[in-house]
Scaffold this motif. Structure first.
Motif, PDB file in Angstrom:
ATOM      1  N   GLY A  38       0.987 -14.970  10.348  1.00  0.00           N
ATOM      2  CA  GLY A  38       0.215 -13.856   9.826  1.00  0.00           C
ATOM      3  C   GLY A  38       0.816 -12.518  10.194  1.00  0.00           C
ATOM      4  N   CYS A  57       1.128  -6.167  -0.939  1.00  0.00           N
ATOM      5  CA  CYS A  57       2.563  -5.891  -1.054  1.00  0.00           C
ATOM      6  C   CYS A  57       3.211  -6.222   0.277  1.00  0.00           C
ATOM      7  CB  CYS A  57       2.799  -4.418  -1.391  1.00  0.00           C
ATOM      8  SG  CYS A  57       1.953  -3.890  -2.887  1.00  0.00           S
ATOM      9  N   SER A  59       6.758  -6.795   2.565  1.00  0.00           N
ATOM     10  CA  SER A  59       8.177  -6.464   2.678  1.00  0.00           C
ATOM     11  C   SER A  59       9.026  -7.696   2.394  1.00  0.00           C
ATOM     12  CB  SER A  59       8.458  -5.963   4.101  1.00  0.00           C
ATOM     13  OG  SER A  59       9.846  -5.907   4.322  1.00  0.00           O
ATOM     14  N   ALA A  91       1.225  -6.815  13.953  1.00  0.00           N
ATOM     15  CA  ALA A  91       2.315  -6.006  13.404  1.00  0.00           C
ATOM     16  C   ALA A  91       3.562  -6.072  14.282  1.00  0.00           C
ATOM     17  CB  ALA A  91       1.861  -4.558  13.248  1.00  0.00           C
ATOM     18  N   TYR A  92       3.366  -6.105  15.628  1.00  0.00           N
ATOM     19  CA  TYR A  92       4.500  -5.882  16.529  1.00  0.00           C
ATOM     20  C   TYR A  92       4.839  -7.043  17.452  1.00  0.00           C
ATOM     21  CZ  TYR A  92       3.426  -1.192  14.937  1.00  0.00           C
ATOM     22  OH  TYR A  92       3.164  -0.110  14.140  1.00  0.00           O
ATOM     23  N   ARG A  98       1.279 -14.126  18.270  1.00  0.00           N
ATOM     24  CA  ARG A  98       0.224 -13.389  17.551  1.00  0.00           C
ATOM     25  C   ARG A  98      -1.137 -14.063  17.603  1.00  0.00           C
ATOM     26  NH1 ARG A  98       3.753 -11.182  12.331  1.00  0.00           N
ATOM     27  NH2 ARG A  98       5.258 -10.070  13.655  1.00  0.00           N
ATOM     28  N   HIS A 134       9.704  -4.385  -1.618  1.00  0.00           N
ATOM     29  CA  HIS A 134       8.551  -5.224  -1.343  1.00  0.00           C
ATOM     30  C   HIS A 134       8.355  -6.263  -2.456  1.00  0.00           C
ATOM     31  CE1 HIS A 134       7.654  -2.641   1.979  1.00  0.00           C
ATOM     32  NE2 HIS A 134       6.455  -3.163   2.189  1.00  0.00           N
ATOM     33  N   TYR A 159      -5.456   4.233  14.064  1.00  0.00           N
ATOM     34  CA  TYR A 159      -6.590   3.377  13.716  1.00  0.00           C
ATOM     35  C   TYR A 159      -7.854   4.209  13.868  1.00  0.00           C
ATOM     36  CZ  TYR A 159      -3.231  -0.369  14.076  1.00  0.00           C
ATOM     37  OH  TYR A 159      -2.138  -1.182  13.877  1.00  0.00           O
TER      38      TYR A 159
HETATM   39  C1  LIG Z   1      -1.481  -0.626   9.865  1.00  0.00           C
HETATM   40  C2  LIG Z   1      -0.293  -1.443   9.393  1.00  0.00           C
HETATM   41  C3  LIG Z   1      -0.246  -1.861   8.074  1.00  0.00           C
HETATM   42  C4  LIG Z   1       0.832  -2.615   7.609  1.00  0.00           C
HETATM   43  N1  LIG Z   1       0.854  -2.995   6.296  1.00  0.00           N
HETATM   44  C5  LIG Z   1       1.874  -3.752   5.836  1.00  0.00           C
HETATM   45  C6  LIG Z   1       1.891  -4.185   4.475  1.00  0.00           C
HETATM   46  O1  LIG Z   1       0.990  -3.891   3.691  1.00  0.00           O
HETATM   47  N2  LIG Z   1       2.936  -4.944   4.072  1.00  0.00           N
HETATM   48  C7  LIG Z   1       3.962  -5.304   4.915  1.00  0.00           C
HETATM   49  O2  LIG Z   1       4.887  -5.999   4.487  1.00  0.00           O
HETATM   50  N3  LIG Z   1       3.960  -4.911   6.218  1.00  0.00           N
HETATM   51  C8  LIG Z   1       2.936  -4.153   6.696  1.00  0.00           C
HETATM   52  N4  LIG Z   1       2.919  -3.776   8.006  1.00  0.00           N
HETATM   53  C9  LIG Z   1       4.022  -4.198   8.892  1.00  0.00           C
HETATM   54  C10 LIG Z   1       3.920  -5.682   9.302  1.00  0.00           C
HETATM   55  O3  LIG Z   1       2.653  -5.957   9.897  1.00  0.00           O
HETATM   56  C11 LIG Z   1       5.030  -6.019  10.323  1.00  0.00           C
HETATM   57  O4  LIG Z   1       6.275  -5.672   9.812  1.00  0.00           O
HETATM   58  C12 LIG Z   1       5.012  -7.489  10.745  1.00  0.00           C
HETATM   59  O5  LIG Z   1       5.773  -7.632  11.937  1.00  0.00           O
HETATM   60  C13 LIG Z   1       5.594  -8.421   9.698  1.00  0.00           C
HETATM   61  O6  LIG Z   1       5.459  -9.730  10.197  1.00  0.00           O
HETATM   62  P1  LIG Z   1       6.220 -11.009   9.571  1.00  0.00           P
HETATM   63  O7  LIG Z   1       7.671 -10.633   9.407  1.00  0.00           O
HETATM   64  O8  LIG Z   1       5.989 -12.099  10.587  1.00  0.00           O
HETATM   65  O9  LIG Z   1       5.570 -11.317   8.262  1.00  0.00           O
HETATM   66  C14 LIG Z   1       1.868  -2.993   8.495  1.00  0.00           C
HETATM   67  C15 LIG Z   1       1.803  -2.589   9.833  1.00  0.00           C
HETATM   68  C16 LIG Z   1       0.737  -1.822  10.280  1.00  0.00           C
HETATM   69  C17 LIG Z   1       0.684  -1.409  11.735  1.00  0.00           C
END
Ligand SMILES: Cc1cc2nc3c(=O)[nH]c(=O)nc-3n(C[C@H](O)[C@H](O)[C@H](O)COP(=O)(O)O)c2cc1C
Length: 164
Positions: A38, A57, A59, A91-92, A98, A134, A159
């Motif tokens: 996730g 959307c 990445s 996210a991080y 996670r 994306h 936030y």
């Molecule tokens: C508030 C917030 C919103 C985010 N929205 C998106 C999004 O809509 N699409 C996206 O691809 N990444 C988004 N991100 C970044 C991803 O959460 C982040 O790159 C994550 O590590 C991707 O995880 P994965 O590579 O395991 O899928 C967002 C991050 C934050 C902090």
């Protein structure tokens, strides 16, 4: 402030779009080895009522995207106003960290749902298309539900919670 057409940089685009307040979600799926995956996403939009469709959307570099495209199913969990730590974690943090300690339940379609989310959607992948860097994932909504609480909102890099 104005600028010359064609000179919108990634930084200025990001800064401008940061004023678009959006609910924070965690998009979840289950990989072929049954592990939950996730990520935090705020690009969720309702698309169609009949049939019910939503989009998110993701990445092109998202690891979760690969799982969603591979398995064809995902869930959208809307976070509550007290869940900013979860939002940062999804996210991080490293993918394997996670879900540590996060209460989960399986949705009717088998996707992992976060206990405590204020609303959720279980989706099958209806359509995907690439848009820039994306992939737009359009989900057909198979199940939907609501819990309790107010949403967590992301605005200008912070936030926030609704004030009434
Ligand atoms: C508030 C917030 C919103 C985010 N929205 C998106 C999004 O809509 N699409 C996206 O691809 N990444 C988004 N991100 C970044 C991803 O959460 C982040 O790159 C994550 O590590 C991707 O995880 P994965 O590579 O395991 O899928 C967002 C991050 C934050 C902090």
């Amino acid at each position: 402030m104005s600028s010359t057409p064609g000179y919108v940089t990634p930084a200025s685009f990001r800064r401008t779009m940061s004023h678009h307040a959006a609910a924070v979600t965690v998009v979840t799926a289950r990989d072929v080895e049954d592990r939950p995956v996730g990520l935090t996403a705020n690009s969720v939009t309702s698309v169609s009522l009949a049939p019910p469709l939503v989009l998110v959307c993701l990445s092109e570099s998202s690891a979760s995207l690969d799982v969603i495209q591979g398995t064809g199913g995902f869930a959208i969990n809307l976070l509550g106003s007290g869940d900013s730590e979860l939002a940062s974690r999804f996210a991080y943090a490293e993918a394997e960290d996670r879900f540590r300690g996060v209460p989960l339940r399986s949705g009717r379609t088998g996707v992992p749902l976060l206990e405590g989310s204020i609303a959720w959607l279980e989706c099958s992948v209806h359509q995907t298309f690439t848009a820039g860097d994306h992939v737009v994932v359009v989900g057909g909504v198979l199940e939907a539900g609501v819990g309790d609480g107010d949403p967590l909102v992301y605005h200008c890099g912070e936030y926030r919670r609704l004030c009434t």
